[in-house]
Motif scaffolding. Structure first.
Motif, PDB file in Angstrom:
ATOM      1  N   VAL A  56      38.985  50.011  53.133  1.00  6.49           N
ATOM      2  CA  VAL A  56      40.129  50.224  52.256  1.00  6.49           C
ATOM      3  C   VAL A  56      39.668  51.044  51.065  1.00  6.49           C
ATOM      4  N   LEU A  57      40.476  52.028  50.693  1.00  9.01           N
ATOM      5  CA  LEU A  57      40.180  52.853  49.526  1.00  9.01           C
ATOM      6  C   LEU A  57      41.080  52.415  48.383  1.00  9.01           C
ATOM      7  N   LEU A  58      40.460  52.062  47.266  1.00  8.90           N
ATOM      8  CA  LEU A  58      41.168  51.724  46.029  1.00  8.90           C
ATOM      9  C   LEU A  58      41.005  52.892  45.070  1.00  8.90           C
ATOM     10  N   ILE A  59      42.115  53.492  44.664  1.00 11.92           N
ATOM     11  CA  ILE A  59      42.081  54.577  43.689  1.00 11.92           C
ATOM     12  C   ILE A  59      42.630  54.001  42.388  1.00 11.92           C
ATOM     13  N   GLU A  60      41.726  53.715  41.475  1.00 15.50           N
ATOM     14  CA  GLU A  60      42.055  52.977  40.246  1.00 15.50           C
ATOM     15  C   GLU A  60      41.104  53.400  39.135  1.00 15.50           C
ATOM     16  N   ASP A  61      41.659  53.755  37.977  1.00 14.74           N
ATOM     17  CA  ASP A  61      40.828  54.244  36.874  1.00 14.74           C
ATOM     18  C   ASP A  61      40.373  53.153  35.914  1.00 14.74           C
ATOM     19  N   ASN A  62      40.961  51.977  35.977  1.00 12.71           N
ATOM     20  CA  ASN A  62      40.624  50.914  35.033  1.00 12.71           C
ATOM     21  C   ASN A  62      39.575  49.977  35.645  1.00 12.71           C
ATOM     22  N   PRO A  63      38.356  49.969  35.092  1.00 12.26           N
ATOM     23  CA  PRO A  63      37.289  49.122  35.663  1.00 12.26           C
ATOM     24  C   PRO A  63      37.646  47.634  35.671  1.00 12.26           C
ATOM     25  N   LEU A  64      38.426  47.183  34.700  1.00 11.63           N
ATOM     26  CA  LEU A  64      38.814  45.766  34.683  1.00 11.63           C
ATOM     27  C   LEU A  64      39.767  45.439  35.832  1.00 11.63           C
ATOM     28  N   ASP A  65      40.671  46.360  36.157  1.00 11.78           N
ATOM     29  CA  ASP A  65      41.566  46.149  37.294  1.00 11.78           C
ATOM     30  C   ASP A  65      40.791  46.177  38.611  1.00 11.78           C
ATOM     31  N   VAL A  66      39.791  47.043  38.694  1.00 13.02           N
ATOM     32  CA  VAL A  66      38.936  47.085  39.885  1.00 13.02           C
ATOM     33  C   VAL A  66      38.211  45.749  40.039  1.00 13.02           C
ATOM     34  N   PHE A  67      37.609  45.283  38.961  1.00 15.96           N
ATOM     35  CA  PHE A  67      36.883  44.019  38.994  1.00 15.96           C
ATOM     36  C   PHE A  67      37.809  42.868  39.374  1.00 15.96           C
ATOM     37  N   LEU A  68      39.013  42.851  38.794  1.00  8.62           N
ATOM     38  CA  LEU A  68      39.961  41.779  39.082  1.00  8.62           C
ATOM     39  C   LEU A  68      40.339  41.770  40.557  1.00  8.62           C
ATOM     40  N   LEU A  69      40.588  42.938  41.123  1.00 11.70           N
ATOM     41  CA  LEU A  69      40.971  43.001  42.538  1.00 11.70           C
ATOM     42  C   LEU A  69      39.797  42.633  43.449  1.00 11.70           C
ATOM     43  N   GLU A  70      38.605  43.119  43.128  1.00 16.07           N
ATOM     44  CA  GLU A  70      37.423  42.749  43.922  1.00 16.07           C
ATOM     45  C   GLU A  70      37.223  41.233  43.894  1.00 16.07           C
ATOM     46  N   THR A  71      37.347  40.643  42.714  1.00 19.12           N
ATOM     47  CA  THR A  71      37.192  39.197  42.561  1.00 19.12           C
ATOM     48  C   THR A  71      38.286  38.457  43.317  1.00 19.12           C
ATOM     49  N   ALA A  72      39.495  38.983  43.261  1.00 19.13           N
ATOM     50  CA  ALA A  72      40.615  38.348  43.959  1.00 19.13           C
ATOM     51  C   ALA A  72      40.398  38.333  45.466  1.00 19.13           C
ATOM     52  N   PHE A  73      39.937  39.448  46.030  1.00 22.15           N
ATOM     53  CA  PHE A  73      39.641  39.470  47.469  1.00 22.15           C
ATOM     54  C   PHE A  73      38.594  38.408  47.806  1.00 22.15           C
ATOM     55  N   GLU A  74      37.581  38.329  46.980  1.00 18.46           N
ATOM     56  CA  GLU A  74      36.504  37.361  47.210  1.00 18.46           C
ATOM     57  C   GLU A  74      37.033  35.923  47.151  1.00 18.46           C
ATOM     58  N   LEU A  75      37.780  35.604  46.097  1.00 19.08           N
ATOM     59  CA  LEU A  75      38.294  34.244  45.922  1.00 19.08           C
ATOM     60  C   LEU A  75      39.324  33.877  46.990  1.00 19.08           C
TER      61      LEU A  75
END
Length: 133
Positions: A9-28
């Motif tokens: 999956v490709l995530l195109i996102e400029d906000n590092p906090l939103d990237v981190f939140l989504l990565e963490t959400a997938f994990e959780l």
């Protein structure tokens, strides 16, 4: 373990906090995904161009609406105009429902409001995963 590869999956996102939140959400949410991140629209198109050359298109593109260089609407327009990429599943993330009409007109497969907090992010991760499962 089934030996199945997680979806690319490709995530195109400029906000590092939103990237981190989504990565963490997938994990959780226990959603396995091979997530590649591009930090703006132009970089996302470069990743997709390379994916075409390598014959490894993502299962889905998660696309932020508001970004520098090329915004999500511009990227989605280019994807839908490129016959190699026109059928990619694209889910747009936005901070406001005010973009819904434009997102639908551009033929996004879905759009989601960006989550605030981990619980909301987990729900978004599960909704995204439902598109490829």
């Amino acid at each position: 373990m089934t030996g199945r590869q997680p979806p690319y999956v490709l995530l195109i996102e400029d906000n590092p906090l939103d990237v981190f939140l989504l990565e963490t959400a997938f994990e959780l949410a226990h959603v396995q995904v091979d997530l590649e991140v591009a930090q703006d629209g132009a970089a996302g198109l470069e990743v997709l161009e390379a994916a075409c050359r390598d014959n490894r298109l993502p299962k889905m593109v998660i696309l932020d609406y508001n970004m520098p260089k090329l915004n999500g609407a511009e990227v989605l327009t280019r994807l839908r105009q490129d016959e190699r990429l026109s059928e990619l599943k694209v889910v747009m993330l936005t901070t406001s429902r005010s973009h819904e009409a434009q997102i639908r007109a551009l033929r996004a497969d879905d759009y989601l409001i960006k989550p605030e907090g981990v619980d909301a992010a987990q729900a978004v991760a599960l909704k995204l995963a439902a598109h490829w499962q």
